[in-house]
Scaffold this motif. Structure first.
Motif, PDB file in Angstrom:
ATOM      1  N   LEU B 167       0.828  -1.219   0.000  1.00  0.00           N
ATOM      2  CA  LEU B 167       0.000   0.000   0.000  1.00  0.00           C
ATOM      3  C   LEU B 167       0.856   1.261   0.000  1.00  0.00           C
ATOM      4  O   LEU B 167       0.351   2.363   0.194  1.00  0.00           O
ATOM      5  N   GLY B 168       2.154   1.077  -0.127  1.00  0.00           N
ATOM      6  CA  GLY B 168       2.997   2.252  -0.341  1.00  0.00           C
ATOM      7  C   GLY B 168       3.953   2.588   0.772  1.00  0.00           C
ATOM      8  O   GLY B 168       4.727   3.536   0.663  1.00  0.00           O
ATOM      9  N   ASP B 169       3.930   1.812   1.857  1.00  0.00           N
ATOM     10  CA  ASP B 169       4.893   2.112   2.920  1.00  0.00           C
ATOM     11  C   ASP B 169       6.246   1.547   2.513  1.00  0.00           C
ATOM     12  O   ASP B 169       6.398   0.340   2.351  1.00  0.00           O
ATOM     13  N   ASN B 170       7.204   2.418   2.362  1.00  0.00           N
ATOM     14  CA  ASN B 170       8.516   1.987   1.885  1.00  0.00           C
ATOM     15  C   ASN B 170       9.586   2.289   2.914  1.00  0.00           C
ATOM     16  O   ASN B 170      10.754   2.409   2.588  1.00  0.00           O
ATOM     17  N   SER B 171       9.183   2.408   4.167  1.00  0.00           N
ATOM     18  CA  SER B 171      10.131   2.883   5.175  1.00  0.00           C
ATOM     19  C   SER B 171      11.103   1.790   5.602  1.00  0.00           C
ATOM     20  O   SER B 171      10.833   0.599   5.491  1.00  0.00           O
ATOM     21  N   SER B 172      12.253   2.233   6.130  1.00  0.00           N
ATOM     22  CA  SER B 172      13.248   1.285   6.670  1.00  0.00           C
ATOM     23  C   SER B 172      12.666   0.559   7.864  1.00  0.00           C
ATOM     24  O   SER B 172      12.975  -0.602   8.101  1.00  0.00           O
ATOM     25  N   GLN B 173      11.828   1.287   8.610  1.00  0.00           N
ATOM     26  CA  GLN B 173      11.233   0.695   9.812  1.00  0.00           C
ATOM     27  C   GLN B 173      10.418  -0.551   9.439  1.00  0.00           C
ATOM     28  O   GLN B 173      10.526  -1.586  10.095  1.00  0.00           O
ATOM     29  N   LEU B 174       9.639  -0.418   8.376  1.00  0.00           N
ATOM     30  CA  LEU B 174       8.813  -1.548   7.945  1.00  0.00           C
ATOM     31  C   LEU B 174       9.692  -2.700   7.461  1.00  0.00           C
ATOM     32  O   LEU B 174       9.510  -3.850   7.857  1.00  0.00           O
ATOM     33  N   LYS B 175      10.688  -2.369   6.659  1.00  0.00           N
ATOM     34  CA  LYS B 175      11.543  -3.424   6.106  1.00  0.00           C
ATOM     35  C   LYS B 175      12.343  -4.091   7.212  1.00  0.00           C
ATOM     36  O   LYS B 175      12.586  -5.295   7.184  1.00  0.00           O
ATOM     37  N   ASN B 176      12.744  -3.293   8.170  1.00  0.00           N
ATOM     38  CA  ASN B 176      13.480  -3.857   9.300  1.00  0.00           C
ATOM     39  C   ASN B 176      12.597  -4.818  10.088  1.00  0.00           C
ATOM     40  O   ASN B 176      13.022  -5.917  10.459  1.00  0.00           O
ATOM     41  N   ASN B 177      11.353  -4.416  10.301  1.00  0.00           N
ATOM     42  CA  ASN B 177      10.432  -5.294  11.025  1.00  0.00           C
ATOM     43  C   ASN B 177      10.152  -6.569  10.238  1.00  0.00           C
ATOM     44  O   ASN B 177      10.056  -7.656  10.806  1.00  0.00           O
ATOM     45  N   LEU B 178      10.022  -6.396   8.951  1.00  0.00           N
ATOM     46  CA  LEU B 178       9.791  -7.560   8.093  1.00  0.00           C
ATOM     47  C   LEU B 178      10.981  -8.516   8.186  1.00  0.00           C
ATOM     48  O   LEU B 178      10.816  -9.732   8.334  1.00  0.00           O
ATOM     49  N   ALA B 179      12.172  -7.932   8.137  1.00  0.00           N
ATOM     50  CA  ALA B 179      13.395  -8.746   8.240  1.00  0.00           C
ATOM     51  C   ALA B 179      13.429  -9.476   9.583  1.00  0.00           C
ATOM     52  O   ALA B 179      13.754 -10.662   9.653  1.00  0.00           O
ATOM     53  N   PHE B 180      13.044  -8.756  10.619  1.00  0.00           N
ATOM     54  CA  PHE B 180      13.072  -9.356  11.973  1.00  0.00           C
ATOM     55  C   PHE B 180      12.130 -10.560  12.030  1.00  0.00           C
ATOM     56  O   PHE B 180      12.495 -11.616  12.559  1.00  0.00           O
ATOM     57  N   CYS B 181      10.929 -10.395  11.461  1.00  0.00           N
ATOM     58  CA  CYS B 181       9.959 -11.495  11.509  1.00  0.00           C
ATOM     59  C   CYS B 181      10.428 -12.677  10.660  1.00  0.00           C
ATOM     60  O   CYS B 181      10.264 -13.826  11.051  1.00  0.00           O
ATOM     61  N   TYR B 182      11.022 -12.367   9.511  1.00  0.00           N
ATOM     62  CA  TYR B 182      11.578 -13.462   8.691  1.00  0.00           C
ATOM     63  C   TYR B 182      12.671 -14.177   9.473  1.00  0.00           C
ATOM     64  O   TYR B 182      12.791 -15.398   9.421  1.00  0.00           O
ATOM     65  N   MET B 183      13.467 -13.394  10.174  1.00  0.00           N
ATOM     66  CA  MET B 183      14.538 -13.995  10.966  1.00  0.00           C
ATOM     67  C   MET B 183      13.945 -14.935  12.014  1.00  0.00           C
ATOM     68  O   MET B 183      14.421 -16.052  12.219  1.00  0.00           O
ATOM     69  N   LYS B 184      12.850 -14.480  12.642  1.00  0.00           N
ATOM     70  CA  LYS B 184      12.230 -15.295  13.684  1.00  0.00           C
ATOM     71  C   LYS B 184      11.618 -16.572  13.126  1.00  0.00           C
ATOM     72  O   LYS B 184      11.490 -17.562  13.826  1.00  0.00           O
ATOM     73  N   THR B 185      11.190 -16.494  11.846  1.00  0.00           N
ATOM     74  CA  THR B 185      10.632 -17.703  11.236  1.00  0.00           C
ATOM     75  C   THR B 185      11.725 -18.495  10.509  1.00  0.00           C
ATOM     76  O   THR B 185      11.419 -19.391   9.723  1.00  0.00           O
ATOM     77  N   ARG B 186      12.952 -18.112  10.757  1.00  0.00           N
ATOM     78  CA  ARG B 186      14.140 -18.789  10.232  1.00  0.00           C
ATOM     79  C   ARG B 186      14.211 -18.723   8.707  1.00  0.00           C
ATOM     80  O   ARG B 186      14.833 -19.583   8.071  1.00  0.00           O
ATOM     81  N   ASN B 187      13.555 -17.728   8.147  1.00  0.00           N
ATOM     82  CA  ASN B 187      13.648 -17.529   6.703  1.00  0.00           C
ATOM     83  C   ASN B 187      14.782 -16.533   6.464  1.00  0.00           C
ATOM     84  O   ASN B 187      14.587 -15.335   6.262  1.00  0.00           O
ATOM     85  N   VAL B 188      15.996 -17.086   6.504  1.00  0.00           N
ATOM     86  CA  VAL B 188      17.190 -16.233   6.487  1.00  0.00           C
ATOM     87  C   VAL B 188      17.296 -15.453   5.181  1.00  0.00           C
ATOM     88  O   VAL B 188      17.672 -14.277   5.180  1.00  0.00           O
ATOM     89  N   ARG B 189      16.926 -16.112   4.075  1.00  0.00           N
ATOM     90  CA  ARG B 189      17.093 -15.465   2.777  1.00  0.00           C
ATOM     91  C   ARG B 189      16.278 -14.161   2.708  1.00  0.00           C
ATOM     92  O   ARG B 189      16.800 -13.105   2.352  1.00  0.00           O
ATOM     93  N   ASN B 190      15.009 -14.255   3.096  1.00  0.00           N
ATOM     94  CA  ASN B 190      14.173 -13.052   3.055  1.00  0.00           C
ATOM     95  C   ASN B 190      14.576 -12.044   4.128  1.00  0.00           C
ATOM     96  O   ASN B 190      14.438 -10.837   3.934  1.00  0.00           O
ATOM     97  N   ALA B 191      15.057 -12.553   5.245  1.00  0.00           N
ATOM     98  CA  ALA B 191      15.510 -11.647   6.305  1.00  0.00           C
ATOM     99  C   ALA B 191      16.676 -10.804   5.792  1.00  0.00           C
ATOM    100  O   ALA B 191      16.673  -9.571   5.922  1.00  0.00           O
ATOM    101  N   VAL B 192      17.637 -11.473   5.183  1.00  0.00           N
ATOM    102  CA  VAL B 192      18.820 -10.751   4.673  1.00  0.00           C
ATOM    103  C   VAL B 192      18.402  -9.764   3.584  1.00  0.00           C
ATOM    104  O   VAL B 192      18.862  -8.617   3.559  1.00  0.00           O
ATOM    105  N   LYS B 193      17.490 -10.213   2.717  1.00  0.00           N
ATOM    106  CA  LYS B 193      17.027  -9.341   1.611  1.00  0.00           C
ATOM    107  C   LYS B 193      16.420  -8.053   2.176  1.00  0.00           C
ATOM    108  O   LYS B 193      16.743  -6.947   1.741  1.00  0.00           O
ATOM    109  N   ASN B 194      15.557  -8.201   3.176  1.00  0.00           N
ATOM    110  CA  ASN B 194      14.889  -7.019   3.722  1.00  0.00           C
ATOM    111  C   ASN B 194      15.824  -6.144   4.545  1.00  0.00           C
ATOM    112  O   ASN B 194      15.680  -4.921   4.553  1.00  0.00           O
ATOM    113  N   VAL B 195      16.769  -6.782   5.231  1.00  0.00           N
ATOM    114  CA  VAL B 195      17.762  -5.978   5.961  1.00  0.00           C
ATOM    115  C   VAL B 195      18.539  -5.111   4.978  1.00  0.00           C
ATOM    116  O   VAL B 195      18.743  -3.909   5.192  1.00  0.00           O
TER     117      VAL B 195
END
Lengths: 679, 317
Positions: B167-195
């Motif tokens: 919906l248009g949120d392109n902030s680092s905060q959002l991507k960082n949170n997304l990366a954190f959640c991917y990290m928690k679900t052990r999806n390292v590839r997406n975590a690294v991508k979003n970081v």
């Protein structure tokens, strides 16, 4: 000559390590012939011990050191000293092996010797955890010896080094402490077995009357070494141990016998004798005659270690029998005990499978209660070096793949005979740092795994700006006035102080047009009124017909509406006596252009001004005293004059308070005259 | 009629965003006609824009003597929220939704207060109601995602964050949170991508360095974790989260002296930090300073950290 001078100088200084070109022990290289003879004599004696079938490296060293003092530039001598030290005191071997490495001459020296020297140097580097140097020298060793066996060994060593570089950078949380000197003598002390419900342990030692210090570890039952005695020590606490005494109970065993386990209840012990497993029952202070276990537990091949599981259902043992995974493997066999001390074994011996056994050697095994974990030692490929301790956990199908207990419990040296204590948090092990020097250590795992506390930031929610807020709510729009709708306004005129009804004549002016919209007289007894007024307008009320009530500040606001409505509104009137000071609430002043200046807002103040003007014009005998801040009072007075009020009707009473409101006193003529006269 | 004219002039000023003049007109119209309640409301509106929440509240209260509308209750909620009167604000938002069931922002702010008071279930419920009314606001998705993240529902959080992203949120905060959640679900590839995307958007957003470090922690690459957290500390040298976590990385590497230095610094910056006490206790234990370790563990315990049985045994006098 110069070379000889250097040699002499080094001899005098007693320098140990050589740097330079190789110098052979030949007569013409020595200026001092006596020294040469002395060197050769010692070399010969040292070589005799060094090349013996059972070499005595520590004795040989004494002779080699003399020769080394005379000529430190001999590659072979440095190699020999290095090798002697490598097998007796590994950490001191490095300077000699390093010196030899710099002195080797490919054309004149035996390549196998160079290979062996490089291998030992590599192994020393490995012990010191300097893996890149270790790899370099392992490769060098391989390049001087093309035999398959050495290359297979070196390949394993190199792979371990490369692996170790990572492992040692991620140490396990374990303390590995050398037990006190009373337990660890200068000789081999090894194979601790916990007894008395973990309140003490028995261990093997060849500390006394040891004719030879050759290790009996690993292949101890093959080496016919005399004098292995058993000692006992109480465990008071992890830092405090009792006196070490010979364990009399096992005193009746043969010198070659090795006790590898004592059952948890202390009633039986397992003994390795001549490559076979024996069991003996312990009755009080007596040990029964050991009974050899039947086949298939014992085989024609060597059985080198055995232990009970804690529930006394199985014996786990080590054998190099045919049909295994290679080298020595771990097996188990079930048994029952009948008639107190007789064992009946299953016909089937079970190899613990590829998760435990490998093509390399698995030696010594010990289990936690309920077989919750099995600890064993192996020199397999994923060992850090030599023998390491591994652990395997059970599952419903057998044993899970074994895991190396990691650095620093395991090191490039040999870790052997790990005996875990019930909670698995600690255990006892034997570490052999030097070839002939084994000691007992206590390992304690500090249960930190995943216990360090990682911090995270508290999320801040995205917030919306005030602008976003105000998109949700909107301000009230313009008022739409509809004059067509007439509103009925009714109520009473009452005295402000007494709330008594007031009879008064009222004219209602439209404030916008200043036209009379209504005129009525209120009932003297009830004060009631009722007037129809167009909605959406403000109205002024001008009073007459009652000298006590000359003035009404009330402005009647009738909001715009599209439907006929009626309002009930009581109007309070303040008596206009000489004492009354009437505060003009609706007189509006706004800040002027200069600081502190206030200016009368004519537009906003119009209604009240209009009311006062109407009152003064309707009552000739009435005049005003304007009370207030000078500036404000004068501006107000001027406004009245501009609206046709004579200055004679106005007087001022200034108050020295800039913030004070303007008030008025209404004076009747005769009183005014008196006042004026007074002035 | 004069007060009406004044009022209407004020509205015109308000339309043109001339807030001071609008406020002046409304106050004048009220001087003429104190019963012109709409002028109170519009004055409150002006004061809100000027962030004068006390005066805003005063005018709303005057308005509400005769009128109660969803807007005015909501606006009163906003003022109370800004003034830190959270309970009153929550009640106002709730009442606004009773009057006008389509007021998504009132649900939204209910959710915000629920979140701030740790009631994540209610916050999720309120953000969901706001989304049912207006499903195009990425903020609603983002904030609901934060709630899911807090309660460990990382998959649901990821769904909401992705929706916010679309919906248009392109902030680092959002991507960082997304990366954190991917990290928690052990999806390292997406975590690294979003970081990496978060760092690309804003290389000074320190939280991303922490997430990056945590991904390395997950992969047990402690050396890399130290490097990443050190990079973050270059931007914010006294960040106790980065310092604490770098201490943990040093600890895992067996570099106990460096770990100790980091925990010491955290405790200098925040002498009440329970986690740092606990971690420093562990570090001192590895350095065989049992007395120091026990002292730190007890400090951690007194600040709410539960100690394991063996630690209690170890520290028994």
């Amino acid at each position: 000559m110069r070379k000889l001078l250097i040699i002499l100088l080094l001899s005098v200084c007693g320098s140990l390590v050589a740097v330079g070109q190789n110098m052979e022990f030949v007569k013409y290289n020595f200026y001092n012939k006596k020294a040469y003879k002395e060197a050769m004599k010692n070399l010969k004696q040292g070589d005799k011990l060094f090349y013996a079938k059972n070499p005595d490296y520590s004795q040989a060293l004494n002779y080699f050191y003399v020769a080394q003092n005379i000529n430190p530039y001999n590659a072979k001598l440095n190699y020999k000293i290095g090798k002697c030290l490598y097998y007796s005191c590994k950490d001191k071997a490095k300077p000699y092996l390093f010196a030899a490495d710099g002195l080797w001459n490919d054309l004149t020296h035996d390549s196998l010797m160079i290979s062996e020297s490089s291998f030992m140097l590599a192994d020393v580097y490995k012990s010191e955890l300097i893996f890149d140097s270790a790899v370099y020298y392992f490769r060098k060793a391989a390049s001087y010896d093309y035999t398959h066996s050495i290359n297979t060994l070196i390949d394993k060593e190199i792979r371990q080094c490369l692996n170790n570089d990572t492992i040692t950078r991620h140490p396990e949380k374990v303390f590995v402490d050398l037990l006190p000197v009373a337990i660890n003598s200068d000789d081999n002390d090894y194979l601790p077995i916990l007894i008395n419900y973990n309140r003490g342990f028995v261990f093997n030692s060849d500390r006394k009357n040891s004719a030879s210090k050759k290790s009996k570890l690993i292949n101890f039952n093959k080496n016919k070494n005399p004098v292995n005695k058993f000692y006992y020590c109480d465990i008071i606490s992890k830092n405090d141990y009792g006196t070490v005494n010979e364990y009399a109970l096992l005193g009746s065993l043969k010198d070659d016998d090795i006790v590898t386990d004592i059952s948890f209840d202390g009633k039986f012990c397992l003994i390795i004798r001549n490559g076979d497993i024996y069991v003996s029952s312990i009755n009080g202070t007596e040990l029964s005659r050991p009974k050899k276990l039947p086949q298939p537990v014992n085989s024609r091949d060597e059985e080198s270690f055995a232990c009970f599981n804690k529930n006394m259902h199985y014996i786990y043992f080590v054998s190099d029998r045919a049909g295994g995974k290679g080298g020595k493997d771990i097996y188990r066999v079930s048994f029952i005990i009948y008639k107190e001390d007789n064992f009946r074994f299953s016909d089937k011996v079970e190899n613990l499978g590829e998760n435990v056994n490998t093509e390399y050697d698995e030696i010594s095994v010990s289990l936690l209660p309920f077989d919750n974990a099995m600890y064993f030692c192996s020199n397999r490929m994923d060992a850090i070096g030599g023998f390491d301790v591994f652990v395997s956990l059970p599952d419903e199908y057998g044993w899970l793949p074994a895991k190396n207990l990691g650095y620093p419990l395991n090191t490039p040296d040999d870790e052997l005979y790990y005996y875990p204590v019930r909670d698995s948090r600690h255990g006892y092990l034997t570490r052999r740092v030097n070839y002939n020097d084994a000691n007992i250590y206590r390992a304690e795992f500090v249960d930190f795994d995943n216990k360090m506390l990682i911090k995270n930031y508290d999320d801040a929610l995205f917030d919306l700006s005030d602008e976003d807020d105000l998109k949700t709510v909107s301000y009230e729009p313009e008022l739409v006035v509809s004059e067509n709708v007439v509103v009925s306004v009714s109520g009473r005129f009452i005295d402000k102080d007494t709330h008594e009804p007031v009879g008064v004549s009222v004219r209602v002016y439209d404030l916008n047009t200043m036209r009379i919209k209504a005129s009525f007289v209120t009932h003297a007894q009830t004060g009631r009124y009722r007037i129809p007024l167009p909605s959406g307008a403000d109205y002024l009320l001008a009073l007459s017909g009652n000298d006590d009530y000359l003035f009404c500040q009330k402005i009647l606001h009738v909001e715009g509406t599209t439907t006929p409505q009626s309002y009930e509104l009581d109007i309070e009137l303040q008596k206009t006596s000489n004492e009354s000071l009437i505060n003009l609430e609706n007189l509006v002043f706004v800040p002027g252009t200069t600081e502190g200046e206030v200016v009368l807002d004519e537009e906003a103040s119009f209604p009240i001004i209009a009311l006062i003007v109407m009152m003064l014009q309707g009552n000739d005998n009435v005049s005003l005293v304007i009370v207030g801040n000078e500036s404000k009072a004068v501006q107000f007075g001027k406004q009245l004059v501009m609206n046709g009020i004579s200055t004679n009707k106005l007087s001022y009473q200034f108050v020295d308070e800039p913030d004070s409101n303007v008030s008025i006193k209404i004076l009747k003529e005769e009183i005014l005259k008196e006042n004026v006269g007074g002035e | 009629m004069l007060s009406f004219n004044m009022y209407n002039t004020g509205v015109s000023y308000l339309k043109n965003n001339n807030i001071d003049s609008a406020l002046y007109c409304f106050s004048k119209s009220l001087a003429i006609n104190p019963e012109l309640s709409k002028a109170y409301y519009n004055s409150a509106y002006c004061y809100y824009i000027l962030r004068d929440y006390d005066n805003c509240l005063r005018n709303i209260d005057m308005f509400m003597k005769n009128n109660i509308t969803a807007d005015c209750v909501y606006l009163r909620g906003r003022c109370n929220h800004h003034l830190g009167n959270l309970e009153t604000a929550l009640a106002d938002y709730y009442n606004a939704t009773i009057i006008d069931g389509n007021m998504d922002m009132a649900y939204y702010y209910c959710g915000v207060i629920n979140f701030e008071s740790g009631d994540y279930a209610k916050a999720i419920s309120n953000f969901s109601k706001a989304l049912n009314i207006n499903g195009k606001k990425y903020v609603y998705y983002y904030n609901r995602g934060c709630c899911y993240k807090r309660i460990g529902e990382y998959e649901l959080a990821i769904n909401d964050f992705i929706k916010a992203l679309s919906l248009g949120d392109n902030s680092s905060q959002l991507k960082n949170n997304l990366a954190f959640c991917y990290m928690k679900t052990r999806n390292v590839r997406n975590a690294v991508k979003n970081v990496n995307e978060a760092l690309g958007t804003d290389s000074a957003f320190v939280e991303t360095y922490n997430t990056n470090g945590l991904v390395s922690y997950l992969m047990r690459n402690m050396k890399q974790m130290v490097i990443q957290l050190t990079d973050g500390l270059a931007h914010r040298p006294n960040d106790i989260v980065l310092l604490n976590n770098r201490g943990v990385a040093y600890f895992e590497l067996g570099n106990y002296e460096s770990a100790l230095a980091d925990f010491d610094k955290v405790l200098r910056l925040n002498p009440d930090d329970a986690e740092a006490y606990f971690n420093r206790g562990n570090t001192k234990m590895m350095l065989r300073d049992v007395y120091g370790a026990c002292s730190d563990w007890h400090q951690a315990q007194s600040r709410g950290i539960e100690l394991q049985e063996w630690i209690i045994e170890e520290c028994e006098p």
